[in-house]
Design an enzyme around this catalytic site. Structure first.
Site, mmCIF file in Angstrom:
data_model
loop_
_atom_site.group_PDB
_atom_site.id
_atom_site.type_symbol
_atom_site.label_atom_id
_atom_site.label_comp_id
_atom_site.label_asym_id
_atom_site.label_seq_id
_atom_site.Cartn_x
_atom_site.Cartn_y
_atom_site.Cartn_z
ATOM 1 N N CYS A 10 81.550 30.364 47.372
ATOM 2 C CA CYS A 10 82.387 31.829 47.376
ATOM 3 C C CYS A 10 81.289 32.953 46.794
ATOM 4 O O CYS A 10 80.959 32.441 45.522
ATOM 5 C CB CYS A 10 83.135 32.315 47.639
ATOM 6 S SG CYS A 10 84.075 31.236 48.123
ATOM 7 N N ASP A 347 62.478 17.986 45.251
ATOM 8 C CA ASP A 347 64.287 18.628 45.872
ATOM 9 C C ASP A 347 65.329 18.794 44.716
ATOM 10 O O ASP A 347 64.734 17.778 43.618
ATOM 11 C CB ASP A 347 64.397 18.225 47.454
ATOM 12 C CG ASP A 347 65.319 18.959 47.718
ATOM 13 O OD1 ASP A 347 65.525 20.027 47.263
ATOM 14 O OD2 ASP A 347 65.889 18.526 48.473
HETATM 15 P P1 AMP Z 1 71.074 16.090 52.063
HETATM 16 O O1 AMP Z 1 70.803 16.698 53.565
HETATM 17 O O2 AMP Z 1 72.386 15.976 52.435
HETATM 18 O O3 AMP Z 1 70.594 14.988 50.847
HETATM 19 O O4 AMP Z 1 71.144 17.581 51.350
HETATM 20 C C1 AMP Z 1 70.305 18.054 50.585
HETATM 21 C C2 AMP Z 1 69.694 19.198 50.893
HETATM 22 O O5 AMP Z 1 70.507 20.162 50.967
HETATM 23 C C3 AMP Z 1 68.983 19.668 49.201
HETATM 24 O O6 AMP Z 1 67.766 20.069 49.669
HETATM 25 C C4 AMP Z 1 70.151 20.365 48.640
HETATM 26 O O7 AMP Z 1 68.786 22.170 48.182
HETATM 27 C C5 AMP Z 1 71.411 21.094 49.436
HETATM 28 N N1 AMP Z 1 71.809 21.445 48.941
HETATM 29 C C6 AMP Z 1 72.633 20.576 48.029
HETATM 30 N N2 AMP Z 1 73.485 20.806 47.752
HETATM 31 C C7 AMP Z 1 74.271 21.816 48.860
HETATM 32 C C8 AMP Z 1 75.609 22.892 49.042
HETATM 33 N N3 AMP Z 1 77.024 21.918 48.324
HETATM 34 N N4 AMP Z 1 76.308 23.108 49.708
HETATM 35 C C9 AMP Z 1 74.372 23.153 50.882
HETATM 36 N N5 AMP Z 1 73.209 22.929 50.371
HETATM 37 C C10 AMP Z 1 73.090 21.744 49.439
#
Ligand code: AMP
Length: 453
Positions: A10, A347
Site C-alpha cells: 500500500c 528483468d
Molecule cells: P512473474 O510473471 O510472476 O514472474 O512476474 C514477474 C514480473 O512481475 C516482473 O516483471 C516484475 O517486475 C513484476 N513483479 C515482481 N514482483 C511483483 C509484485 N509483488 N507485484 C507485482 N508485480 C511484481
C-alpha cells in the site's frame, strides 16, 4: 499455507495545515498508485470539529474512485489518503482504507502484521491494529498513548492516523516499509515515498526513523516526536522496495531507487557475463537494471519491447487465465530491433515466470536468435509476510524447480540471476532478504506457524 487476508502492499499519505489539503492528498495518492491499484480512499477534516469530515473511498484506481469536481470544491485543512492492494480473498469494500471510527478517527496502514496463532475472523491485521490503538487512545496524550499501544507489536507498519486531536504517524522499529517527511510551504507532509512529495512541490526533509512515532496537532502547526524501544540490530528494511516495488524517481532508505537498480544491473553483468548482440529490458521495471547491465558489459542497449501502459500490472490480475491474457496485451516486441539478434533480456525479478515465458515466446516469434533472461535479483523462493504481495511457495517458480528447469520452462537459452551474496554485499546487514533466503527475523514465531498452515 493460506495467505488470504495477509497482503497489503500500500501507499499512505497525510498532510496538515494546508488549505488545499484535499487536492494535495489526491495528487499524493496518485503519485503512489504503483503501491496499490485495487482501492483508494481520502479522509479530510477541518480543525473545527463542528464541521463534518470528508470521506471518499472505493474500489478502483485513484483516477476512478474520486470525484474531481467534489474535490475541487471542498477546501479543508487536514487530510490523509491511502492506496491499497490485497489478495483476492479480502477484496471487500469495507476493508478499503482509511478505516473510520466514529467519523473522527481515520486509519491508513502500509505493511502487514503476521498473526499465525489467531484466525482472521475478527478482521484484517489493519483492523486489529486499529482497534488496539483506539482502545489505548488518550486524547490528552495522543503521542504517548499511540506509542504505548505499539510497544510489542511485531510486524511491518507505516501508519498515518487522523484523530480528533490531530495527525499521528508511526513506522515500525525494523523500518521494513518506507515513510518520509517533507513540507509544502509550512505544511507538514508524511508519505510512503518521495515521489509523492515531488508531485505536490514539497521539499523532502528526512526519512521517518524506524520506531519513530509522531504527532501534529490541529491546534498549532508543530511536530512532536518520540521513539519506540529498539536496537540497531533490529533493522530489517525491505530490499524488494529497492529491487522492484518503489518508484524509480523516489529516494528510499537513503538510496536513489533508479541508480540502485542500475547498480544491480552492473553487478549482474559483472557476475553473470554473457556473449550477446543486444541488451534490452522488460519494461518498465527492468529498464534501470538493463542500462546498468549494458554499461558494464559493453553490449549495446535498445528498446526491444513496447509496453501498453493503459492496463494494470499483469501480476495482480485475480485469476491465472486473465494473467496470461494480461501479458499478451501488455507487451509487444519491436521486430526490427530483435530479429536475428542474441538478446540479453533484463528483468528485476522472476516470480511465477508467467511474464518471461510469454515475452521470450514473443521475442522468438519475432526472430530473436537467442534469449538470455538476466534477473537483477536472486531466485525468489519465499513469500513475504511483511506487506509485499507475493504468491505462496507453490506458485513461486524458484521454490518449485531448479534454475535449469525454470530455464527450460520459459524457453530461454540461458537464465542468470544476481547471486544473493552480491545483493547482500551491496546492501549489507540492515535489510530483510527473507523472500530470497527464508530468514524471517520479525514476528518469527507467527511467520513459522503461517508457513506450517
Ligand atoms: P512473474 O510473471 O510472476 O514472474 O512476474 C514477474 C514480473 O512481475 C516482473 O516483471 C516484475 O517486475 C513484476 N513483479 C515482481 N514482483 C511483483 C509484485 N509483488 N507485484 C507485482 N508485480 C511484481
Amino acid at each position: 499455507m493460506n495467505k488470504k487476508h495477509l497482503d497489503h502492499k500500500c501507499g499512505v499519505f497525510g498532510i496538515m495545515h494546508h488549505p488545499q489539503s484535499l487536492h494535495l492528498t489526491y495528487l499524493g495518492v496518485f503519485a503512489l498508485q504503483h503501491r496499490g491499484q485495487e482501492a483508494a480512499g481520502i479522509y479530510g477534516c477541518y480543525s473545527d470539529l463542528a464541521q463534518d469530515p470528508f470521506l471518499m473511498r472505493g474500489i478502483g484506481l485513484v483516477h476512478d474512485v474520486f470525484d474531481k469536481q467534489v474535490l475541487a470544491q471542498t477546501e479543508l485543512n487536514h487530510a490523509v489518503g491511502h492506496v491499497r492492494y490485497s489478495t483476492s480473498g479480502s477484496k471487500q469494500s469495507q476493508s478499503v482504507h482509511p478505516l473510520i471510527h466514529e467519523k473522527r478517527f481515520a486509519f491508513c496502514h502500509n505493511g502487514n502484521i503476521p498473526k499465525g496463532d489467531v484466525t482472521r475472523s475478527h478482521g484484517t491485521d489493519s483492523e486489529m491494529l486499529f482497534t488496539k490503538i483506539l482502545e489505548g487512545y488518550d486524547p490528552a496524550h495522543p503521542l504517548a498513548s499511540l506509542k504505548e499501544s505499539l510497544i510489542g507489536v511485531e510486524g511491518a507498519y507505516c501508519l498515518i492516523i487522523m484523530t480528533p486531536e490531530g495527525l499521528c504517524y508511526a513506522r515500525d522499529p525494523w523500518g521494513i516499509r518506507p515513510l518520509v517527511l517533507g513540507y509544502v510551504e509550512e505544511a507538514p507532509v508524511v508519505c510512503s515515498e518521495t515521489c509523492a512529495l515531488d508531485l505536490i512541490g514539497a521539499t523532502f526533509t528526512r526519512e521517518v526513523e524506524p520506531g519513530e512515532v509522531g504527532f501534529i496537532p490541529f491546534k498549532e502547526n508543530r511536530l512532536e516526536v518520540d521513539y519506540l524501544p529498539k536496537s540497531s540490530a533490529m533493522s530489517q528494511k525491505c530490499v524488494f522496495e529497492l529491487i522492484y516495488f518503489s518508484r524509480p524517481d523516489s529516494t528510499v532508505f537513503g538510496h536513489g531507487v533508479y541508480e540502485t537498480r542500475k547498480e544491480l544491473g552492473r553487478l549482474l553483468a559483472k557476475s553473470q557475463p554473457v556473449e550477446a548482440d543486444l541488451v534490452m529490458a522488460v519494461p518498465d521495471s527492468g529498464v534501470p537494471a538493463s542500462l546498468g547491465y549494458a554499461e558494464t558489459s559493453g553490449i549495446s542497449w535498445d528498446v526491444g519491447l513496447i509496453r501498453n501502459h493503459y492496463i494494470h500490472r499483469t501480476f495482480i490480475e485475480p485469476t491465472h487465465g486473465v494473467r496470461h491474457l494480461g501479458v499478451k496485451i501488455k507487451h509487444n516486441p519491436i521486430r526490427d530491433v530483435v530479429a536475428g539478434k542474441r538478446l540479453v533480456l533484463v528483468d528485476d525479478s522472476l516470480v511465477r515466470s508467467t511474464t518471461s515465458l510469454k515475452i521470450i515466446k514473443l521475442l522468438k516469434q519475432c526472430g530473436a536468435k537467442e534469449v538470455t533472461l538476466a534477473v537483477s535479483s536472486p531466485p525468489m523462493m519465499w513469500p513475504c509476510f511483511y506487506g509485499v504481495d507475493t504468491p505462496n511457495r507453490d506458485e513461486l517458480i524458484a521454490a518449485q524447480m531448479s534454475v535449469e528447469k525454470i530455464r527450460e520452462r520459459i524457453n530461454a537459452d540461458r537464465l542468470v540471476y544476481l547471486p544473493l551474496e552480491d545483493l547482500q554485499e551491496y546492501f549489507g546487514e540492515k535489510y530483510c532478504y527473507a523472500c530470497f533466503n527464508g530468514k524471517y527475523k520479525v514476528a518469527t514465531e507467527e511467520v513459522t506457524s503461517l508457513l506450517e498452515e
